[in-house]
Design an enzyme around this catalytic site. Structure first.
Site, short mmCIF file in Angstrom:
data_model
loop_
_atom_site.label_atom_id
_atom_site.label_comp_id
_atom_site.label_asym_id
_atom_site.label_seq_id
_atom_site.Cartn_x
_atom_site.Cartn_y
_atom_site.Cartn_z
N LYS A 120 15.59 22.09 -10.72
CA LYS A 120 14.93 20.84 -11.12
C LYS A 120 15.83 19.87 -11.87
CE LYS A 120 10.49 20.83 -10.09
NZ LYS A 120 9.62 20.34 -11.11
N GLU B 127 9.05 8.95 -16.96
CA GLU B 127 7.66 9.39 -17.16
C GLU B 127 7.19 9.07 -18.58
OE1 GLU B 127 7.51 13.53 -16.01
OE2 GLU B 127 8.33 13.07 -14.03
N HIS C 181 0.83 -1.22 0.00
CA HIS C 181 0.00 0.00 0.00
C HIS C 181 0.86 1.27 0.00
CE1 HIS C 181 -3.23 -2.79 1.32
NE2 HIS C 181 -2.29 -3.27 2.12
N SER D 66 14.41 22.07 -16.00
CA SER D 66 13.21 22.88 -16.22
C SER D 66 13.62 24.19 -16.85
CB SER D 66 12.53 23.13 -14.88
OG SER D 66 11.72 24.29 -14.95
#
Ligand code: ARG
Length: 461
Positions: free
Chosen positions: A282, A289, A155, A276
């Site tokens: 970043k 992704e 979980h 970024s």
């Protein structure tokens, strides 16, 4: 050139031609189309359906086309309907009327079935190679991290301590199944459809066994209608590719979590991450992704093809031309994803202290504390309750179980002795788990040895 001039009195409407044409995408099949034609012609000559000189002329014409396409002196233009008519028209313009004999005893229906099978077979083999590379990277990383403790989750809550090797071993199993799945599909699909004609075979005395051998098949397919109407192998293949993407996507999701500021279990290599345009701090996991995102295209292809096939009466229907773009796209997507993922994984740094620290903090040794009580005569259900109270006590004090004093332990149960500290240390919690498949070193070493043998057997193939 139109392949069906005789029966028609009008030119095809241009929009109809465009809608019908597949050359913009089936051009990818030029190699397979030419190889298939060479085998077909070789068989025709062996059977005396073509003369030997005719065979030689046709084959040298076909080889010339292949070379010219490869070195780009022959461009596959859009004036032809598909790659099959393009190659045939080119052959005729090169070698003259004898080229018109190429299509003897053949239809584009068995021809395209053959081309697609040949192409899929090659792609399948390439994807197996890429899976093998990934398995090797996993195995090496596992060997280096048999003692890298980290929390195991259920979980997405810290559950019990494991090692990084054990966690990666789960993915090893998944990609191993993917590899064997592809091998299974290969075996089932490796029968040659060529010589099935449009749907009902042909009256020429073709030797289909011979063509099958020439093209590396295990034999000819046994029903000419099924031969031209079957796309099961593509559906199986897309299904295997979907499962590969599902595995990659789960792994990517974990890497994204592990790479987050909150976890910092891993650091992606600069070469495999992006920045970024506005936020200078970043370092984003774009590759992970994208792989996760691209999973959708492959699932989509599987569902599309299942839907395309579901209502088709036997045998060939033009609907089946729709198999190509989506299958080609899926093959490219999976190859790209595997390649990039393996690169990202092999350059990624694992932050061992952060992992161990996280395992220490989340009461991942609570089960072991309960097991300790059980080993000292307390029934498991009672032990579970006692350790639950212990955890609550520690949460309120902001400490870990092992930070409690012996007196504190005793106040919860007289069964606790000095050796509780050893019993619930991270090392003990992991190393005591040595059932087959468990994270303890002894159990892991057995699996690592089996994996080594498995990888060796793949290289031997
Ligand atoms: N382009 C077609 C396909 O991809 C080739 C077969 C065409 N056969 C036919 N009878 N129209 O399926």
């Amino acid at each position: 050139m139109k392949l069906w001039g005789g029966r028609f009195t009008k030119e095809t409407n241009q929009l109809v031609h465009n809608f019908n044409a597949s050359i913009s995408f089936d051009r990818k099949l030029f190699r397979q189309d030419i190889e298939g034609s060479i085998a077909h012609v070789t068989m025709l000559a062996k059977q005396g359906i073509l003369g030997n000189a005719e065979k030689e002329t046709i084959i040298s014409g076909l080889n010339g086309i292949m070379e010219d396409i490869i070195n780009k002196t022959l461009l596959i233009d859009g004036t032809h309907e598909d790659i099959h008519s393009f190659v045939e028209a080119n052959l005729i313009s090169r070698v003259g009327d004898v080229g018109k004999k190429l299509h003897t005893g053949r239809s584009r229906n068995d021809q395209v079935a053959l081309d697609m099978k040949l192409y899929t077979r090659e792609e399948l083999t390439q994807i197996k190679e890429l899976l093998k590379d990934l398995l090797e990277v996993l195995q090496n990383t596992m060997k280096e991290n048999l003692d890298t403790y980290m929390p195991g989750f259920t979980h997405l809550q810290k559950a019990q301590p494991i090692t990084l090797a054990h966690h990666l071993g789960a993915y090893f199993e998944m990609f191993k199944r993917d590899y064997t799945r592809l091998s299974d599909i290969y075996k089932r699909m490796n029968y040659s459809p060529i010589g099935s004609g449009a749907l009902a075979g042909t009256t020429y005395p073709l030797d289909r066994d011979y063509t099958a051998v020439l093209l590396g098949f295990d034999g000819p397919t046994l029903n000419s209608m099924d031969s031209v109407a079957d796309r099961d192998y593509l559906i199986e293949f897309l299904s295997a590719l979907s499962i590969i993407m599902m595995h990659l996507s789960r792994f990517c999701e974990e890497i994204i979590i592990w790479n987050s500021n909150e976890y910092q279990f891993v650091e992606l290599d600069d070469a495999y991450s992006t920045g970024s345009s506005i936020m200078p701090q970043k370092k984003n996991p774009d590759i992970a992704e994208l792989v996760r995102g691209k999973t959708g295209r492959v699932y989509g292809a599987l569902i599309s093809l299942l839907t395309i096939m579901k209502g088709l009466p036997l045998a060939y229907n033009k609907d089946m031309q729709e198999d190509k773009e989506l299958t080609f796209d899926s093959m490219d997507t999976v190859k790209g994803s595997l390649l990039l993922f393996t690169g990202m994984l092999s350059t990624m740094k694992f932050n061992q202290p952060a992992m161990a620290n996280s395992a220490k903090k989340g009461f991942t040794n609570a089960t072991d504390a309960a097991d300790y009580l059980v080993n000292h005569g307390v029934p498991f259900r009672d032990a579970h309750g006692i350790v639950g109270q212990l955890v609550l006590y520690c949460i309120n004090k902001g400490i870990a179980l092992e930070d409690m004093t012996p007196e504190e332990f005793k106040s919860f149960s007289p069964a606790f002795e000095q050796d509780i500290y050893e019993a619930i240390s991270l090392k003990t919690c992991v190393e005591k788990r040595n059932t087959t498949g468990a994270p303890g070193r002894a159990a892991m070493e057995q699996v690592i040895a089996l994996n080594d043998q498995y990888l060796k057997s793949l290289s031997a193939n």
